[in-house]
Design a protein around this motif. Structure first.
Motif, PDB file in Angstrom:
ATOM      1  N   LEU A 133     105.353  15.309 -38.794  1.00 58.54           N
ATOM      2  CA  LEU A 133     105.524  14.019 -38.627  1.00 58.54           C
ATOM      3  C   LEU A 133     104.633  13.386 -38.088  1.00 58.54           C
ATOM      4  O   LEU A 133     104.182  11.951 -38.310  1.00 58.54           O
ATOM      5  CB  LEU A 133     106.978  13.642 -38.454  1.00 58.54           C
ATOM      6  CG  LEU A 133     107.985  14.149 -39.702  1.00 58.54           C
ATOM      7  CD1 LEU A 133     109.485  13.628 -39.531  1.00 58.54           C
ATOM      8  CD2 LEU A 133     107.663  13.697 -40.977  1.00 58.54           C
TER       9      LEU A 133
ATOM     10  N   TYR B  26     112.800  14.932 -26.354  1.00 57.72           N
ATOM     11  CA  TYR B  26     113.299  15.878 -26.931  1.00 57.72           C
ATOM     12  C   TYR B  26     112.769  17.282 -26.421  1.00 57.72           C
ATOM     13  O   TYR B  26     113.570  18.275 -26.172  1.00 57.72           O
ATOM     14  CB  TYR B  26     113.233  15.855 -28.483  1.00 57.72           C
ATOM     15  CG  TYR B  26     113.537  17.024 -29.084  1.00 57.72           C
ATOM     16  CD1 TYR B  26     114.828  17.301 -29.227  1.00 57.72           C
ATOM     17  CD2 TYR B  26     112.639  18.204 -29.660  1.00 57.72           C
ATOM     18  CE1 TYR B  26     115.405  18.554 -29.787  1.00 57.72           C
ATOM     19  CE2 TYR B  26     113.019  19.118 -30.196  1.00 57.72           C
ATOM     20  CZ  TYR B  26     114.373  19.463 -30.180  1.00 57.72           C
ATOM     21  OH  TYR B  26     114.618  20.792 -30.966  1.00 57.72           O
TER      22      TYR B  26
ATOM     23  N   THR C 219     113.908   9.636 -38.979  1.00 59.25           N
ATOM     24  CA  THR C 219     114.310  10.905 -39.423  1.00 59.25           C
ATOM     25  C   THR C 219     114.140  12.003 -38.043  1.00 59.25           C
ATOM     26  O   THR C 219     114.725  12.782 -38.056  1.00 59.25           O
ATOM     27  CB  THR C 219     113.215  11.481 -40.561  1.00 59.25           C
ATOM     28  OG1 THR C 219     113.222  10.697 -41.402  1.00 59.25           O
ATOM     29  CG2 THR C 219     113.245  12.944 -40.876  1.00 59.25           C
ATOM     30  N   LEU C 220     113.066  11.559 -37.535  1.00 61.22           N
ATOM     31  CA  LEU C 220     112.832  12.285 -36.091  1.00 61.22           C
ATOM     32  C   LEU C 220     113.848  12.325 -35.330  1.00 61.22           C
ATOM     33  O   LEU C 220     114.534  13.028 -34.621  1.00 61.22           O
ATOM     34  CB  LEU C 220     111.385  11.906 -35.583  1.00 61.22           C
ATOM     35  CG  LEU C 220     110.848  12.746 -34.414  1.00 61.22           C
ATOM     36  CD1 LEU C 220     110.532  14.315 -34.651  1.00 61.22           C
ATOM     37  CD2 LEU C 220     109.569  12.105 -33.751  1.00 61.22           C
TER      38      LEU C 220
ATOM     39  N   SER D 152     109.745  12.158 -28.834  1.00 60.60           N
ATOM     40  CA  SER D 152     109.042  13.694 -28.840  1.00 60.60           C
ATOM     41  C   SER D 152     109.246  14.355 -27.484  1.00 60.60           C
ATOM     42  O   SER D 152     109.522  15.322 -27.342  1.00 60.60           O
ATOM     43  CB  SER D 152     107.779  13.666 -29.475  1.00 60.60           C
ATOM     44  OG  SER D 152     107.434  13.052 -30.788  1.00 60.60           O
TER      45      SER D 152
ATOM     46  N   VAL E 216     108.862  20.028 -37.746  1.00 66.37           N
ATOM     47  CA  VAL E 216     109.136  18.707 -38.275  1.00 66.37           C
ATOM     48  C   VAL E 216     108.206  17.529 -37.449  1.00 66.37           C
ATOM     49  O   VAL E 216     107.518  16.795 -37.802  1.00 66.37           O
ATOM     50  CB  VAL E 216     110.740  18.177 -38.257  1.00 66.37           C
ATOM     51  CG1 VAL E 216     110.610  16.632 -38.513  1.00 66.37           C
ATOM     52  CG2 VAL E 216     111.468  19.088 -39.108  1.00 66.37           C
ATOM     53  N   ILE E 217     108.321  17.787 -35.799  1.00 63.76           N
ATOM     54  CA  ILE E 217     107.569  17.005 -35.042  1.00 63.76           C
ATOM     55  C   ILE E 217     105.883  17.319 -35.425  1.00 63.76           C
ATOM     56  O   ILE E 217     105.165  16.348 -35.219  1.00 63.76           O
ATOM     57  CB  ILE E 217     107.705  17.685 -33.589  1.00 63.76           C
ATOM     58  CG1 ILE E 217     109.332  16.992 -33.313  1.00 63.76           C
ATOM     59  CG2 ILE E 217     106.608  16.801 -32.824  1.00 63.76           C
ATOM     60  CD1 ILE E 217     109.636  17.360 -31.979  1.00 63.76           C
TER      61      ILE E 217
ATOM     62  N   ILE F  65     110.033   8.012 -41.047  1.00 69.59           N
ATOM     63  CA  ILE F  65     109.317   9.015 -40.336  1.00 69.59           C
ATOM     64  C   ILE F  65     110.192   9.165 -38.919  1.00 69.59           C
ATOM     65  O   ILE F  65     110.767  10.019 -38.413  1.00 69.59           O
ATOM     66  CB  ILE F  65     107.925   9.087 -39.939  1.00 69.59           C
ATOM     67  CG1 ILE F  65     107.244   9.564 -41.159  1.00 69.59           C
ATOM     68  CG2 ILE F  65     107.347   9.915 -38.849  1.00 69.59           C
ATOM     69  CD1 ILE F  65     105.656   9.316 -41.189  1.00 69.59           C
TER      70      ILE F  65
ATOM     71  N   PHE G  51     107.557   7.018 -30.461  1.00 77.06           N
ATOM     72  CA  PHE G  51     107.068   8.370 -31.159  1.00 77.06           C
ATOM     73  C   PHE G  51     106.920   9.123 -29.828  1.00 77.06           C
ATOM     74  O   PHE G  51     107.460  10.178 -29.757  1.00 77.06           O
ATOM     75  CB  PHE G  51     106.069   8.386 -31.803  1.00 77.06           C
ATOM     76  CG  PHE G  51     106.304   8.053 -33.456  1.00 77.06           C
ATOM     77  CD1 PHE G  51     106.842   9.164 -34.170  1.00 77.06           C
ATOM     78  CD2 PHE G  51     105.764   6.795 -33.877  1.00 77.06           C
ATOM     79  CE1 PHE G  51     107.293   8.859 -35.383  1.00 77.06           C
ATOM     80  CE2 PHE G  51     106.229   6.744 -35.426  1.00 77.06           C
ATOM     81  CZ  PHE G  51     106.849   7.658 -36.182  1.00 77.06           C
TER      82      PHE G  51
ATOM     83  N   VAL H  16     112.912  22.242 -35.685  1.00 81.24           N
ATOM     84  CA  VAL H  16     112.534  20.771 -35.183  1.00 81.24           C
ATOM     85  C   VAL H  16     111.019  20.548 -34.797  1.00 81.24           C
ATOM     86  O   VAL H  16     110.448  19.485 -34.941  1.00 81.24           O
ATOM     87  CB  VAL H  16     113.360  20.529 -34.177  1.00 81.24           C
ATOM     88  CG1 VAL H  16     113.134  19.018 -33.301  1.00 81.24           C
ATOM     89  CG2 VAL H  16     114.863  20.374 -34.653  1.00 81.24           C
TER      90      VAL H  16
ATOM     91  N   THR I 294     116.498  15.181 -34.092  1.00 79.65           N
ATOM     92  CA  THR I 294     116.798  15.575 -32.541  1.00 79.65           C
ATOM     93  C   THR I 294     118.225  15.303 -31.954  1.00 79.65           C
ATOM     94  O   THR I 294     118.741  16.390 -31.492  1.00 79.65           O
ATOM     95  CB  THR I 294     115.936  14.613 -31.569  1.00 79.65           C
ATOM     96  OG1 THR I 294     116.196  13.134 -31.875  1.00 79.65           O
ATOM     97  CG2 THR I 294     114.294  15.114 -31.909  1.00 79.65           C
TER      98      THR I 294
END
Length: 858
Positions: free
Chosen positions: A24, A566, A735-736, A563, A20-21, A732, A559, A17, A740
């Motif tokens: 992205l 999470y 997906t994020l 983030s 990915v962060i 994006i 965003f 994860v 999570t």
């Protein structure tokens, strides 16, 4: 011996994860930056029209302009003036002004009203019936009286014809030797412009308007006028031509019936009845109407195919009933005849402004009246103003000054229908008005004044005539182009605003047209219904930039929210999980320094691998596409993550050694299970709340901002140009969010794997396990989604207000989020359930008996 406090699976899970962060977030930042550059470029290139400022007299704005920030495309459908020639010349003399083009609406003038010549008929008796009609695109209206003429061969008459015509036919028209007819008056908007400045603004060559000409009548001044080329002239004539069984004997009986004899002075004996006994003449017409025709032919003439507003040519029809104009022939056919009106400019008409009714966002127009003869709907008052008056029985002017429009050519006007910017010139509008329910139903003004549509200028004359025909302050508007500007950006905007402020201080009403674009308005018109008209939306470019700035702030915030939440929860969960293991190391003799070193070693490994992998990818991409911004953004994201981790370490530094007192929780098994694992469910719940909030808020927000942006053609283009961005950024973002949620659910089910294993061994099958856990997920998911949607609703209302059908959107989106969470839970649970069932298949001799015993003991 290698000691690992974070198990391998959890470390791989969190690292994935984080990768990915790291991947992205920089891409999303690049998309935001690229989209901003694209929008600014489009605004610079396409949002400056033919001029920048619209100057009008004080208090010129209409209620619609005040409330909606709109200017009607042809705002000079009427105009009372208010700006003097001296004021215009003062504006023109400024050094910071490149073009200052004045425009004065002179009113509606009659066209030249020429005649149409028909073929001569010598061989048989003919009945002509001529009817005129006009149209608004929806309905056809008959205008004027029906013209009826009988042309009968007559050997007793020197010309060889006897003619009987309806009383409404003018003198010498539709006669047997030279039949021709005059069609009704039509009315056309005339506008005065300065040929030089208007030429700079439009690119048209208009210098012919400054020519000096003499009128067709002695003592009259000739005013050069240009006609709008290819204009819509909704006037038609239907001609019915019938041959009649009237020969010498029938004509003789007709004369005897009415005691008609041909006299030596050559007078028309049937016309003498019209003069001496009009009622008997009507009886003649009625008797002639009863005669049945032998053959019949109908011809429809569409004058829009030929006639321009201020043409001054006599028209004739050839053998195939096609139009011909005298100027097209080297020699005119001498057998033809016709006439041309020369006193049509004795008066003109002024159309008063439309009275728009505004109720909230609804705009409507009420019907004022209908024309008594034709039934044409009238939506504005029309008044006639006299230019000059002739002396009785004379062509000399007794009052005023005689003028005549002399056709001097054509102008095309500006076809900027394909341009994104809108500069309402007031006189060249070519945008169509159509029914809202049927875009193919185009509506246009009839040949009579009074339409709710302001027509474009059909005739241009020089501004030099404006004071004579309109008064001391004849100018209605000045279109200004500021000097030294090539495109529309912040610098240009500031300069335009400065010039606007200075001109406003001089007493003008000033509208900034630079950055404007067309907007289609829905207007309810009584008797027609809802129609669509193109108006100019002021400040369209600023609205687009403002909307995009808001979108950037919202998306960046979202965003960051996803983030941060999470990472905070993940780091805290890992910290909580490690506490028991770290206490065990303390009991083995490890000190705080050794444990902290081990902790940071694992954190470096946990975040280092995703960071290095993403860094390698971005470095390679930068070498190919020169996108160093991605590398810089990655370092920024990584630094932020490290700082966030340090914050978590500081907050959770104190070890909570207190053990929670075990107590009996009332309620069902599902509720007990939720309460027991509440610490882990909260993590998943928060992710679902965020997912529900973002899905609902972002959808409502983007719908609103898109609606604001695409109201204009410029906004529609810009939105289409950055549509790729919206697609990329939403993919994006969602997906994020989904990752999570998946990670939090995976952590929850893995934490409860021993419980699942136990339930399986006491005899629970897959179906029972699915039902038990999915029911639990359903309960806390509904609460989380309702909570998230509620927050989204409140925040959106507080910041932006409501949008249409938002309740439907909220219900649909929330249901979709619940469905997605349940589906994700099902698939993750299936993954977790694989282990106990695989072990079960490998256990030798297991038949469920032991499980039943354990279940009974429990």
């Amino acid at each position: 011996m290698k000691i690992r406090l974070i198990n391998k699976m959890s470390k791989w899970q969190l690292s994935s994860v984080l990768f990915v962060i790291f991947l992205l977030l920089p891409i999303s930042f690049l998309s935001l930056t690229t989209a901003s550059v694209t929008i600014k470029r489009d605004i610079y290139d396409f949002s400056r029209g033919s001029y920048d400022l619209l100057l009008r007299p004080q208090d010129s704005r209409t209620p619609i302009e005040e409330k909606f920030g709109l200017v009607e495309e042809n705002y000079l459908g009427n105009g009372d003036g208010g700006i003097t020639i001296e004021q215009w010349q003062s504006v023109l003399s400024r050094k910071d002004i490149e073009v200052a083009a004045p425009v004065a609406a002179m009113g509606l003038y009659r066209a030249a009203q020429s005649t149409v010549s028909l073929l001569e008929r010598e061989d048989t008796s003919i009945r002509y019936k001529i009817n005129y009609s006009t149209s608004d695109g929806l309905n056809t209206y008959q205008i004027g009286d029906e013209l009826i003429s009988y042309i009968i061969p007559d050997n007793e008459h020197p010309l060889g014809y006897t003619t009987i015509v309806s009383p409404s036919i003018g003198p010498n028209m539709l006669r047997g030797d030279t039949p021709y007819f005059e069609y009704p008056s039509s009315y056309h908007q005339v506008v005065a412009v300065d040929p030089e400045q208007e030429g700079l603004l439009t690119g048209e060559e208009l210098s012919v308007l400054d020519d000096t000409k003499f009128g067709l009548v002695d003592g009259f001044k000739g005013v050069p006028i240009l006609s709008l080329q290819n204009t819509k002239h909704p006037l038609k004539a239907k001609i019915e031509i019938e041959t009649l069984p009237i020969h010498d004997s029938e004509l003789l009986k007709l004369k005897e019936r009415y005691n008609i004899e041909y006299t030596d002075n050559g007078s028309w004996t049937f016309e003498s009845i019209l003069i001496t006994d009009p009622e008997q003449y009507l009886q003649v017409i009625n008797d002639m109407e009863k005669i049945k025709g032998e053959t019949s032919k109908t011809v429809e003439l569409d004058f829009s195919k030929l006639v321009s507003p201020f043409y001054d040519d006599v028209i004739y029809l050839d053998e195939n009933y096609n139009f011909n104009i005298v100027e097209d022939e080297e020699e005119f056919i001498v057998e033809r005849a016709g006439s041309l009106a020369v006193f049509n400019q004795a008066s003109h008409f002024v159309a008063e402004p439309i009275d728009y009714n505004i109720e909230g966002e609804r705009i409507s127009i009420a019907l004022k009246d209908r024309d008594r003869e034709s039934g044409i709907p009238l939506y504005r008052n029309i008044r006639e103003e006299i230019n000059y008056v002739l002396k009785e029985n004379s062509n000399e002017v007794g009052k005023g000054e005689g003028i005549q429009f002399l056709h001097s050519g054509y102008f095309k006007g500006m076809d900027n229908s394909e341009e994104l910017a809108a500069s309402p010139l007031g006189i060249y509008g070519i945008y169509k008005t159509y029914l809202a329910k049927d875009k193919d139903k185009i509506i246009f003004p009839t040949s009579l004044p009074g339409s709710f549509i302001n027509t474009p200028a059909h005739g241009l004359i020089s501004i030099n005539w404006a004071e004579q025909l309109k008064g001391e302050a004849p100018i209605d508007a000045i279109r200004v182009r500021v000097a030294g500007i090539k495109g529309y950006d912040k610098r240009a905007s500031e300069k335009i605003k400065q010039v606007a402020k200075e001109l406003e201080n001089e007493g003008f009403t000033v509208d900034i047209v630079a950055g404007a674009s067309r907007k289609e308005m829905t207007i309810e018109v009584e008797g027609i219904g809802k129609v669509i008209q193109a108006w100019t939306s002021l400040g369209a470019a600023d609205t687009i930039v403002e909307s995009w700035d808001i979108v950037k702030i919202v998306l960046s915030t979202i965003f960051g929210l996803v983030s941060i939440v999470y990472l905070l929860f993940s780091f805290r969960q890992i910290k909580k999980i490690r506490e028991e293991d770290e206490r065990l190391l303390f009991s083995f003799g490890w000190d705080e320094t050794q444990i902290r070193r081990l902790r940071w070693k694992e954190w470096v490994s946990l975040m280092g691998y995703p960071f290095i992998t993403a860094l390698v990818i971005f470095i390679v991409y930068n070498l190919i596409n020169q996108k160093l911004f991605l590398v810089i953004s990655l370092f920024a994201v990584f630094l932020f993550t490290v700082l966030l981790l340090g914050l978590v370490e500081l907050i959770v530094r104190r070890n909570d050694t207190n053990t929670e007192r075990i107590r009996e929780i009332p309620g069902s098994v599902t509720w007990k299970s939720i309460w027991h694992y509440r610490q882990f469910i909260i993590f998943s719940n928060v992710q679902v709340i965020i997912m529900a909030f973002i899905a609902n808020f972002l959808t409502l927000f983007l719908i609103r901002e898109k609606a604001r942006t695409i109201e204009t053609t410029l906004g529609l283009y810009v939105h289409g140009d950055v549509d790729w961005f919206y697609t990329t950024i939403l993919v994006i973002l969602y997906t994020l969010i989904c990752l999570t949620v998946i990670e939090s659910l995976l952590s929850l089910w893995k934490k409860r794997s021993e419980e699942i294993f136990l339930f399986h061994h006491i005899g629970w099958g897959k179906k029972s396990l699915y039902m038990f856990y999915l029911r639990e997920v359903f309960f806390w998911t509904i609460g989380a989604v309702i909570f998230g949607a509620g927050i989204a609703y409140i925040v959106h209302h507080s910041l932006f207000g409501r949008i249409q059908a938002e309740g439907t959107y909220l219900l649909f989106i929330s249901s979709t989020v619940i469905f997605i969470v349940l589906c994700l839970s099902f698939f993750i649970l299936s993954f977790v359930l694989r282990k106990p069932f695989i072990i079960h298949d490998r256990e030798e001799g297991y038949n469920g008996t032991r499980g039943k015993e354990l279940e009974q003991n429990l």
